[in-house]
Design an enzyme around this catalytic site. Structure first.
Site, short mmCIF file in Angstrom:
data_model
loop_
_atom_site.label_atom_id
_atom_site.label_comp_id
_atom_site.label_asym_id
_atom_site.label_seq_id
_atom_site.Cartn_x
_atom_site.Cartn_y
_atom_site.Cartn_z
N TRP A 157 0.82 -1.21 0.00
CA TRP A 157 0.00 0.00 0.00
C TRP A 157 0.86 1.27 0.00
O TRP A 157 0.42 2.28 0.52
CB TRP A 157 -0.90 0.01 1.24
CG TRP A 157 -2.01 -0.98 1.21
CD1 TRP A 157 -3.11 -0.97 0.40
CD2 TRP A 157 -2.15 -2.13 2.05
NE1 TRP A 157 -3.92 -2.03 0.69
CE2 TRP A 157 -3.37 -2.77 1.69
CE3 TRP A 157 -1.39 -2.70 3.06
CZ2 TRP A 157 -3.82 -3.93 2.31
CZ3 TRP A 157 -1.85 -3.85 3.68
CH2 TRP A 157 -3.04 -4.46 3.30
N HIS A 193 -7.25 2.05 1.33
CA HIS A 193 -8.40 1.16 1.38
C HIS A 193 -9.45 1.77 2.31
O HIS A 193 -9.19 2.79 2.96
CB HIS A 193 -8.00 -0.26 1.86
CG HIS A 193 -7.15 -0.29 3.10
ND1 HIS A 193 -6.63 -1.44 3.62
CD2 HIS A 193 -6.72 0.69 3.93
CE1 HIS A 193 -5.93 -1.18 4.71
NE2 HIS A 193 -5.96 0.11 4.92
N ARG A 219 -4.17 4.34 -4.78
CA ARG A 219 -2.92 3.58 -4.68
C ARG A 219 -1.91 4.06 -5.70
O ARG A 219 -2.27 4.44 -6.82
CB ARG A 219 -3.19 2.09 -4.88
CG ARG A 219 -3.86 1.53 -3.67
CD ARG A 219 -3.94 0.05 -3.66
NE ARG A 219 -4.87 -0.33 -2.60
CZ ARG A 219 -5.39 -1.52 -2.43
NH1 ARG A 219 -5.04 -2.50 -3.27
NH2 ARG A 219 -6.21 -1.77 -1.45
N GLN A 233 -14.03 1.39 -3.18
CA GLN A 233 -14.12 0.14 -2.44
C GLN A 233 -15.40 0.11 -1.63
O GLN A 233 -15.99 1.16 -1.33
CB GLN A 233 -12.95 0.03 -1.46
CG GLN A 233 -11.75 -0.68 -2.03
CD GLN A 233 -10.75 -1.07 -0.95
OE1 GLN A 233 -10.74 -0.51 0.14
NE2 GLN A 233 -9.92 -2.05 -1.26
N VAL A 276 -6.75 -9.23 9.61
CA VAL A 276 -7.70 -10.35 9.75
C VAL A 276 -6.95 -11.64 10.06
O VAL A 276 -5.77 -11.78 9.73
CB VAL A 276 -8.56 -10.56 8.47
CG1 VAL A 276 -9.57 -9.45 8.31
CG2 VAL A 276 -7.67 -10.67 7.23
N ALA A 330 -14.78 -9.06 8.20
CA ALA A 330 -14.67 -7.81 7.44
C ALA A 330 -14.33 -8.18 6.01
O ALA A 330 -13.72 -9.22 5.76
CB ALA A 330 -13.58 -6.92 8.03
N1 PHE Z 1 -8.45 -3.54 2.81
C1 PHE Z 1 -8.07 -4.70 2.02
C2 PHE Z 1 -7.51 -4.22 0.68
O1 PHE Z 1 -7.77 -3.12 0.29
C3 PHE Z 1 -9.24 -5.60 1.80
C4 PHE Z 1 -9.74 -6.22 3.03
C5 PHE Z 1 -10.76 -5.63 3.77
C6 PHE Z 1 -9.24 -7.42 3.49
C7 PHE Z 1 -11.24 -6.22 4.92
C8 PHE Z 1 -9.69 -8.02 4.62
C9 PHE Z 1 -10.71 -7.42 5.33
O2 PHE Z 1 -6.80 -4.92 0.01
#
Ligand code: PHE
Length: 362
Positions: A157, A193, A219, A233, A276, A330
Site C-alpha cells: 500500500w 483502502h 494507490r 471500495q 484479519v 470484514a
Molecule cells: N483492505 C483490504 C484491501 O484493500 C481488503 C480487506 C478488507 C481485506 C477487509 C480483509 C478485510 O486490500
C-alpha cells in the site's frame, strides 16, 4: 402672421404623418407645442405685444391650430401604438403544436448506480451505510489495522503521502494517539483502502455492528485494464458475540446472487491481510469471458473481487473492544470490479475517461 400659421399647419401635418415611431412623434410635439421652444407656443406668446384687434384675429386661429395639431398628434400616437402591438403579436406568435427541443440529459455514472444498488442489497440484510475520510492518518490506515511501520505488508500500500503543516499535526490525532509520542509525527495520506472506517466506527459504536462503508481509495499504481490509481471500495463489517465464517459466506452468497441476478461461482482462497485472521480472498468466475480467460481476468478465468477475513484481535484492541468478548468478519470489495463484471466492461480506465459515449450506455 396668418401666412406663417398656414405654413406651420401644413408642415406640422406632414411631419406628424411621417413620424414612424412614438419617439419621432414626441419630437414633433415638442417642435410645435413645446412649452419653451414650440413654434405655435411661440406665436401665442408673441400676441402679448400686438394690438387688441390682431390678438383676436390671430389668437383664435392660433388656438384652433394648437387644438388641431394636438388632435393629430393623439390620432397618430394611437395608430403607432396599434402598429407596434400588431408586430409584437406577429413576432411572439408561437406554434404550440410544434414538438419541443429536447434538452440533453445526463445519466447516472455506472459506479454510482452500482453503489446505490449494493447499498440497497446490504440494507435489506440489516447493514447501515457509513463513511470515513479519504485523507486519512497513518494511524487509521495502517497502525490501528495491525500494520506497523516496519511491516513488509505496507509495501503493498505504498501510496500518496501528503505534506502536513506543523501546527496542524496534533489536531488530527485522537487523544489516545497523542499520548504516544512516536505517533505524534505520523503523516497524512490518501487512504489506500476503506478498512480504516472499521476502526473509526468501532471506536464510537458498540456491537452488534453491521455496516458497509463505500468510498474512494487511492494507490500508487501503474494502471492497466484492471488497475487504476483511484478506485472505489466497499468495506463491510459485522461484529457480534459469535460471528463466524459461515455468517460471512451466507452474506456474500446472498449478495452476489442478488447483485448479478445470475448464478456465479464463488471461491475463497486463503490469503494474508494483517488486520484479519484467518484471511482470504473471494474470487468469482469471470463474467466477461465466462471463465475462458481474457484481459480482464488476466487469462485465469477468475476475478479477484474482495479481500476478507475474521477481524484480528489487535484491531479490536485498537478500537477499544475486548477481543475475548466479540468476533466478526470484514471484507473490502472493488466497486469497479463488480461493475465491470455486471456490465461486461473490458477496461477499468473507462470509468474516469469522461467519454460520453461510454457513459451514455448506462
Ligand atoms: N483492505 C483490504 C484491501 O484493500 C481488503 C480487506 C478488507 C481485506 C477487509 C480483509 C478485510 O486490500
Amino acid at each position: 402672421m396668418n401666412n406663417d400659421l398656414i405654413k406651420i399647419k401644413s408642415e406640422a401635418e406632414g411631419e406628424i404623418r411621417a413620424a414612424k415611431t412614438t419617439a419621432d412623434l414626441e419630437r414633433v410635439r415638442i417642435l410645435y407645442l413645446g412649452r419653451e421652444q414650440g413654434k405655435i407656443t411661440g406665436i401665442l406668446r408673441a400676441l402679448k405685444n400686438t394690438s387688441a384687434e390682431e390678438r383676436v384675429r390671430v389668437g383664435s386661429f392660433a388656438n384652433a391650430l394648437r387644438s388641431e395639431v394636438d388632435r393629430l398628434l393623439q390620432q397618430r400616437m394611437a395608430e403607432l401604438k396599434k402598429g407596434t402591438m400588431g408586430s409584437a403579436l406577429k413576432e411572439e406568435w408561437i406554434d404550440v403544436t410544434r414538438p419541443g427541443a429536447r434538452k440533453p440529459k445526463g445519466t447516472i455514472h455506472p459506479i454510482t448506480q452500482v453503489r446505490n444498488n449494493v447499498e440497497k442489497i446490504f440494507a435489506t440484510m440489516g447493514f447501515s451505510v457509513v463513511e470515513g475520510p479519504e485523507v486519512e492518518t497513518e494511524w487509521y490506515n495502517f497502525d490501528a489495522l495491525n500494520i506497523p511501520a516496519d511491516h513488509p505488508a505496507r509495501d503493498m500500500w505504498d501510496t500518496f503521502w501528503l505534506k502536513q503543516p506543523e501546527n496542524q499535526k496534533s489536531e488530527i490525532l485522537n487523544p489516545k494517539q497523542t499520548q504516544n509520542s512516536k505517533l505524534k509525527t505520523q503523516k497524512l495520506l490518501l487512504r489506500t483502502h476503506t478498512s480504516p472506517v472499521q476502526v473509526r466506527y468501532m471506536e464510537k459504536n458498540n456491537p452488534p455492528i453491521r455496516i458497509i462503508a463505500p468510498g474512494r481509495a487511492y494507490r500508487y499504481e501503474a494502471t492497466d485494464a484492471s488497475h487504476d490509481f483511484q478506485f472505489n471500495q466497499l468495506e463491510g463489517l459485522m461484529v457480534d458475540k459469535k460471528i463466524t465464517i459461515a455468517n460471512f459466506k451466507a452474506v456474500m452468497e446472498e449478495f452476489f446472487k442478488r447483485f448479478f441476478s445470475v448464478g456465479t461461482t464463488i471461491r475463497l482462497r486463503p490469503s494474508f491481510f494483517p488486520f484479519v485472521e484467518p484471511g482470504f480472498e473471494i474470487d468469482i468466475s469471470c463474467i466477461v469471458c465466462a471463465g475462458h480467460g481474457c484481459s480482464v481476468c488476466k487469462r485465469t478465468g477468475w476475478l479477484e473481487l474482495a479481500g476478507a477475513g475474521m477481524v484480528h484481535p489487535n484491531v479490536f484492541k485498537h478500537a477499544g473492544y475486548n477481543p475475548k468478548d466479540v468476533s466478526g468478519f470484514a471484507f473490502g470489495m472493488g466497486l469497479e470490479r463488480i461493475a465491470m463484471m455486471k456490465y461486461k466492461i473490458p477496461d477499468i480506465r473507462l470509468f474516469n475517461s469522461g467519454d460520453v459515449r461510454f457513459l451514455k450506455q448506462f
